[in-house]
Scaffold this motif. Structure first.
Motif, PDB file in Angstrom:
ATOM      1  N   GLU A  64      12.971  21.033  -1.084  1.00  0.00           N
ATOM      2  CA  GLU A  64      12.536  19.629  -1.105  1.00  0.00           C
ATOM      3  C   GLU A  64      13.699  18.668  -0.885  1.00  0.00           C
ATOM      4  O   GLU A  64      13.674  17.539  -1.357  1.00  0.00           O
ATOM      5  CB  GLU A  64      11.773  19.308  -2.402  1.00  0.00           C
ATOM      6  N   HIS A  65      14.715  19.149  -0.133  1.00  0.00           N
ATOM      7  CA  HIS A  65      15.890  18.315   0.127  1.00  0.00           C
ATOM      8  C   HIS A  65      16.460  18.702   1.498  1.00  0.00           C
ATOM      9  O   HIS A  65      16.433  19.880   1.867  1.00  0.00           O
ATOM     10  CB  HIS A  65      16.935  18.575  -0.976  1.00  0.00           C
ATOM     11  N   PRO A  66      17.004  17.711   2.251  1.00  0.00           N
ATOM     12  CA  PRO A  66      17.527  18.043   3.597  1.00  0.00           C
ATOM     13  C   PRO A  66      18.617  19.117   3.581  1.00  0.00           C
ATOM     14  O   PRO A  66      18.729  19.888   4.538  1.00  0.00           O
ATOM     15  CB  PRO A  66      18.078  16.713   4.115  1.00  0.00           C
ATOM     16  N   GLN A  67      19.407  19.173   2.503  1.00  0.00           N
ATOM     17  CA  GLN A  67      20.439  20.223   2.466  1.00  0.00           C
ATOM     18  C   GLN A  67      19.806  21.614   2.404  1.00  0.00           C
ATOM     19  O   GLN A  67      20.278  22.571   3.034  1.00  0.00           O
ATOM     20  CB  GLN A  67      21.371  20.028   1.263  1.00  0.00           C
ATOM     21  N   ALA A  68      18.715  21.737   1.657  1.00  0.00           N
ATOM     22  CA  ALA A  68      18.016  23.027   1.593  1.00  0.00           C
ATOM     23  C   ALA A  68      17.410  23.378   2.950  1.00  0.00           C
ATOM     24  O   ALA A  68      17.390  24.544   3.358  1.00  0.00           O
ATOM     25  CB  ALA A  68      16.936  22.989   0.514  1.00  0.00           C
ATOM     26  N   VAL A  69      16.932  22.362   3.668  1.00  0.00           N
ATOM     27  CA  VAL A  69      16.387  22.608   5.013  1.00  0.00           C
ATOM     28  C   VAL A  69      17.517  23.074   5.940  1.00  0.00           C
ATOM     29  O   VAL A  69      17.363  24.023   6.706  1.00  0.00           O
ATOM     30  CB  VAL A  69      15.687  21.346   5.582  1.00  0.00           C
ATOM     31  N   ALA A  70      18.680  22.427   5.821  1.00  0.00           N
ATOM     32  CA  ALA A  70      19.829  22.815   6.650  1.00  0.00           C
ATOM     33  C   ALA A  70      20.284  24.241   6.344  1.00  0.00           C
ATOM     34  O   ALA A  70      20.744  24.958   7.229  1.00  0.00           O
ATOM     35  CB  ALA A  70      20.981  21.833   6.434  1.00  0.00           C
ATOM     36  N   ALA A  88       9.104  13.853  11.713  1.00  0.00           N
ATOM     37  CA  ALA A  88      10.321  14.468  11.147  1.00  0.00           C
ATOM     38  C   ALA A  88       9.969  15.321   9.924  1.00  0.00           C
ATOM     39  O   ALA A  88      10.518  16.416   9.735  1.00  0.00           O
ATOM     40  CB  ALA A  88      11.312  13.373  10.746  1.00  0.00           C
ATOM     41  N   HIS A  89       9.046  14.827   9.116  1.00  0.00           N
ATOM     42  CA  HIS A  89       8.613  15.553   7.917  1.00  0.00           C
ATOM     43  C   HIS A  89       7.935  16.870   8.317  1.00  0.00           C
ATOM     44  O   HIS A  89       8.288  17.948   7.815  1.00  0.00           O
ATOM     45  CB  HIS A  89       7.638  14.645   7.145  1.00  0.00           C
ATOM     46  N   GLU A  90       7.005  16.784   9.264  1.00  0.00           N
ATOM     47  CA  GLU A  90       6.295  18.000   9.695  1.00  0.00           C
ATOM     48  C   GLU A  90       7.236  18.969  10.411  1.00  0.00           C
ATOM     49  O   GLU A  90       7.060  20.188  10.313  1.00  0.00           O
ATOM     50  CB  GLU A  90       5.091  17.642  10.588  1.00  0.00           C
ATOM     51  N   ALA A  91       8.243  18.426  11.102  1.00  0.00           N
ATOM     52  CA  ALA A  91       9.201  19.320  11.788  1.00  0.00           C
ATOM     53  C   ALA A  91       9.997  20.115  10.761  1.00  0.00           C
ATOM     54  O   ALA A  91      10.247  21.320  10.928  1.00  0.00           O
ATOM     55  CB  ALA A  91      10.135  18.502  12.676  1.00  0.00           C
ATOM     56  N   ALA A  92      10.398  19.458   9.660  1.00  0.00           N
ATOM     57  CA  ALA A  92      11.134  20.164   8.602  1.00  0.00           C
ATOM     58  C   ALA A  92      10.238  21.232   7.963  1.00  0.00           C
ATOM     59  O   ALA A  92      10.679  22.365   7.706  1.00  0.00           O
ATOM     60  CB  ALA A  92      11.618  19.161   7.553  1.00  0.00           C
TER      61      ALA A  92
END
Ligand code: 3PY
Length: 250
Positions: A149-155, A187-191
């Motif tokens: 639930e955070h961009p770093q986790a997505v990265a 952007a949300h759905e892409a993540a």
């Protein structure tokens, strides 16, 4: 011992669940008896639930045939031991915002030599196993989920998906907030799609939170295997409003 959620996931079947935010064994049992449900999330992060409720809630859910999964208040690892010892069939850890945090969570949820979990399973009756039998099976039977639930986790999702967890569980609301994007935006759905693809690639269960059956059906169709369909409080609110409107015409 038998973990209904583990059996469903291992068989490759879809696992629909629901969110419990109210500390009531009557509500927990009622939800666990619902047709087609295989897990109930006991929410000690945002729900009105604390550690004194965990044992009773886990046991009533398990006794009614569903898997009790406890969401701990934060990713701090000292919070992990007691919920597992209450007999939960698994754990959900919010804000698992990096691969480093996920490695700490894995260590905390496993007995040595894999991890550092201390031994004290006196209250694990919800799993149907106590003491030694529990210790032998716990490391591979309990279902361990981390919330992305955070961009770093997505990265770092490729690295996270190679750690010793079972489920990669998207918290879509926190993810939108922490990314600074609109819920449901491109952007949300892409993540969300990136997390789903990475989980599948590495053989992890892809899971996501939804507020209603319509959203949940879309996520199942998209390829998520484990989906939370609704929450106790959302269902109460929407059902009461619907019936009152039907009755009063207002
Ligand atoms: C989220 O959507 O952020 C969640 O964690 C679900 O409760």
């Amino acid at each position: 011992f038998t973990i209904p959620l583990r059996q469903k996931l291992s068989a490759g079947e879809q696992a629909a669940g629901a969110w419990l935010t109210l500390p009531s064994t009557a509500i927990a049992g009622t939800i666990a008896r619902t047709q087609n449900i295989s897990w109930v999330l006991i929410d000690a992060e945002h729900g009105l639930i604390n550690d004194t409720h965990l044992y009773d809630l886990a046991n009533v859910i398990a006794a009614n045939g569903a898997s009790p999964i406890i969401r701990v208040p934060s990713e701090e690892i000292w919070l992990i031991k007691e919920p597992l010892d209450s007999g939960a069939h698994g754990l959900m850890v919010p804000m698992a915002n990096s691969a480093e945090i996920v490695r700490g969570i894995v260590r905390a949820t496993k007995y040595p030599p894999v991890g550092i979990r201390g031994f004290g399973p006196m209250f694990t009756s919800a799993t149907g196993a106590l003491g030694g039998a529990y210790a032998v099976a716990a490391n591979h039977e309990l279902v361990i989920s981390v919330q992305i639930e955070h961009p770093q986790a997505v990265a770092e999702i490729e690295e996270i998906c190679q750690e010793g967890i079972d489920v990669v569980f998207i918290g879509p609301f926190d993810l939108a907030l922490s990314m600074g994007v609109q819920f449901g935006s491109e952007a949300h759905e892409a993540a969300i799609s990136k997390i789903l693809a990475s989980a599948k690639k590495h053989g992890k269960v892809a899971a996501i939170f939804c507020l209603n059956g319509e959203q949940a059906a879309k996520r199942f169709a998209q390829g998520f295997q484990m989906v939370s369909v609704t929450t106790d409080i959302d269902t109460l609110t929407t059902a009461f409003a619907k019936e009152l409107t039907a009755a009063t015409g207002k």
